[in-house]
Scaffold this active site. Structure first.
Site, PDB file in Angstrom:
ATOM      1  N   GLU A   1      23.084 124.929  29.427  1.00  0.00           N
ATOM      2  CA  GLU A   1      23.278 124.132  28.150  1.00  0.00           C
ATOM      3  C   GLU A   1      22.384 123.154  28.009  1.00  0.00           C
ATOM      4  O   GLU A   1      22.504 122.357  27.114  1.00  0.00           O
ATOM      5  CB  GLU A   1      24.581 123.760  28.009  1.00  0.00           C
ATOM      6  N   PHE A   2      21.939 122.903  29.249  1.00  0.00           N
ATOM      7  CA  PHE A   2      20.976 121.576  29.409  1.00  0.00           C
ATOM      8  C   PHE A   2      19.995 121.200  28.180  1.00  0.00           C
ATOM      9  O   PHE A   2      19.979 120.354  27.619  1.00  0.00           O
ATOM     10  CB  PHE A   2      20.165 121.520  30.681  1.00  0.00           C
TER      11      PHE A   2
ATOM     12  N   ASN B   1      28.141 116.000  39.035  1.00  0.00           N
ATOM     13  CA  ASN B   1      27.356 116.637  38.522  1.00  0.00           C
ATOM     14  C   ASN B   1      27.332 116.376  37.194  1.00  0.00           C
ATOM     15  O   ASN B   1      26.441 116.723  36.440  1.00  0.00           O
ATOM     16  CB  ASN B   1      27.914 118.240  38.484  1.00  0.00           C
TER      17      ASN B   1
ATOM     18  N   ASP C   1      36.069 111.329  30.149  1.00  0.00           N
ATOM     19  CA  ASP C   1      34.577 110.926  30.152  1.00  0.00           C
ATOM     20  C   ASP C   1      34.286 110.193  31.284  1.00  0.00           C
ATOM     21  O   ASP C   1      34.584 109.157  31.172  1.00  0.00           O
ATOM     22  CB  ASP C   1      34.377 110.606  28.897  1.00  0.00           C
ATOM     23  N   VAL C   2      33.242 110.521  32.090  1.00  0.00           N
ATOM     24  CA  VAL C   2      32.916 109.694  33.370  1.00  0.00           C
ATOM     25  C   VAL C   2      32.301 108.371  32.885  1.00  0.00           C
ATOM     26  O   VAL C   2      32.230 107.518  33.722  1.00  0.00           O
ATOM     27  CB  VAL C   2      31.954 110.444  34.271  1.00  0.00           C
TER      28      VAL C   2
ATOM     29  N   ALA D   1      30.862 123.799  32.196  1.00  0.00           N
ATOM     30  CA  ALA D   1      29.702 124.490  31.804  1.00  0.00           C
ATOM     31  C   ALA D   1      28.800 124.309  32.883  1.00  0.00           C
ATOM     32  O   ALA D   1      28.911 123.360  33.781  1.00  0.00           O
ATOM     33  CB  ALA D   1      29.108 124.124  30.466  1.00  0.00           C
ATOM     34  N   GLY D   2      27.720 125.259  32.806  1.00  0.00           N
ATOM     35  CA  GLY D   2      26.561 124.689  33.545  1.00  0.00           C
ATOM     36  C   GLY D   2      26.857 124.984  34.977  1.00  0.00           C
ATOM     37  O   GLY D   2      27.438 125.626  35.723  1.00  0.00           O
TER      38      GLY D   2
ATOM     39  N   TYR E   1      15.644 109.577  30.773  1.00  0.00           N
ATOM     40  CA  TYR E   1      16.071 110.761  31.383  1.00  0.00           C
ATOM     41  C   TYR E   1      15.493 110.537  32.896  1.00  0.00           C
ATOM     42  O   TYR E   1      16.243 110.724  33.689  1.00  0.00           O
ATOM     43  CB  TYR E   1      15.861 111.809  30.869  1.00  0.00           C
TER      44      TYR E   1
ATOM     45  N   GLY F   1      32.060 117.571  35.506  1.00  0.00           N
ATOM     46  CA  GLY F   1      31.302 118.440  34.518  1.00  0.00           C
ATOM     47  C   GLY F   1      31.516 119.792  34.821  1.00  0.00           C
ATOM     48  O   GLY F   1      30.350 120.391  34.615  1.00  0.00           O
TER      49      GLY F   1
END
Length: 252
Positions: free
Chosen positions: A190-191, A88, A61-62, A13-14, A154, A10
């Site tokens: 960006e979360f 991450n 993509d994981v 970003a972030g 989540y 990941g």
């Protein structure tokens, strides 16, 4: 290729991007992964030019186990000397009561936050076991510790990260491999924009009235956990803004 290697998922970003910058500044060579190929290549160029390190971008993509295995299987022995794996890649989607949630969102969160972490770890751990050294850092959340309204799936996914980290720590004890969970609180990345599917107004409201963490704050903590002497392992670490006590209580 001399020096340490960090693999960061990941990284477009972030927290992931910030970790890439922080580890690169410390001289680590990097394997960076993410879904956005162009962004990975831009980051590769930036890091190699600025820090004179080697960077291997892998776009996949994981959630896709075959893609994980294919990408990591393509690495030669010089890149398999991974010293640090930062799991991450993760996300939250929507805020809904459990009976009103979108099952597609559930699948995306569970497949990314839990199964993606497992796929990456299963691929990398044998390399660490062979060398009897290494460290895995799993990025969790305060949501792993305190469930909040409408955060159901989540929160469950991050509680799973917490439990998996503890299990990995136990299973990998004989191999001298450190396993650390870092659980950030409110951080302005960006979360929230991803959670609210591009609604910038809703995303900004999350951070109104207090100073949130930055991606760099979290990356600095991750790097600290990886910079300790060989005999020291931080197992579980929660960091929040000063204004936040846990996933529910924030003073605005």
């Amino acid at each position: 290729m001399q020096g340490k290697i960090a693999l960061i998922t990941g990284a477009t970003a972030g927290f992931g991007e910030a970790c890439a910058l922080t580890f690169a500044a410390a001289g680590y060579h990097l394997i960076i992964t993410g879904r956005r190929k162009e962004r990975l290549q831009e980051l590769q160029q930036q890091l190699e030019k600025t820090y004179h390190i080697h960077v291997k971008p892998l776009a996949f993509d994981v959630r896709d186990r075959a893609a994980v295995n294919e990408a990591l299987g393509s690495l030669d022995d010089s890149w398999r000397r991974v010293d640090v794996l930062v799991n991450n890649a993760g996300l939250a989607l929507d805020l809904s009561p459990v009976d009103e949630g979108n099952p597609d969102d559930w699948d995306t969160m569970l497949d990314t936050n839990v199964k993606g972490l497992l796929y990456m770890s299963k691929a990398v751990i044998p390399w660490m076991k062979a060398r009897k050294q290494g460290q895995i850092v799993n990025i969790g959340s305060t949501a792993a510790k305190t469930v909040y309204a409408k955060g159901n799936v989540y929160c469950a996914s991050k509680a799973a990260v917490d439990a998996l980290t503890q299990g990995m720590r136990i299973d990998l004890l004989p191999y001298n491999i450190k396993v650390t969970a870092v659980h950030p609180g409110a951080a302005e990345t960006e979360f929230s924009l991803v959670r609210f599917k591009g609604d910038e107004s809703k995303a900004k409201d999350v951070y109104k009235g207090f100073t949130p963490l930055s991606a760099k704050d979290v990356a600095d903590v991750v790097f600290y956990c990886c910079s300790l002497p060989p005999h020291v392992c931080i197992n579980d670490l929660v960091l929040t803004p000063t204004a936040q006590a846990n996933a529910y209580y924030i003073h605005r």
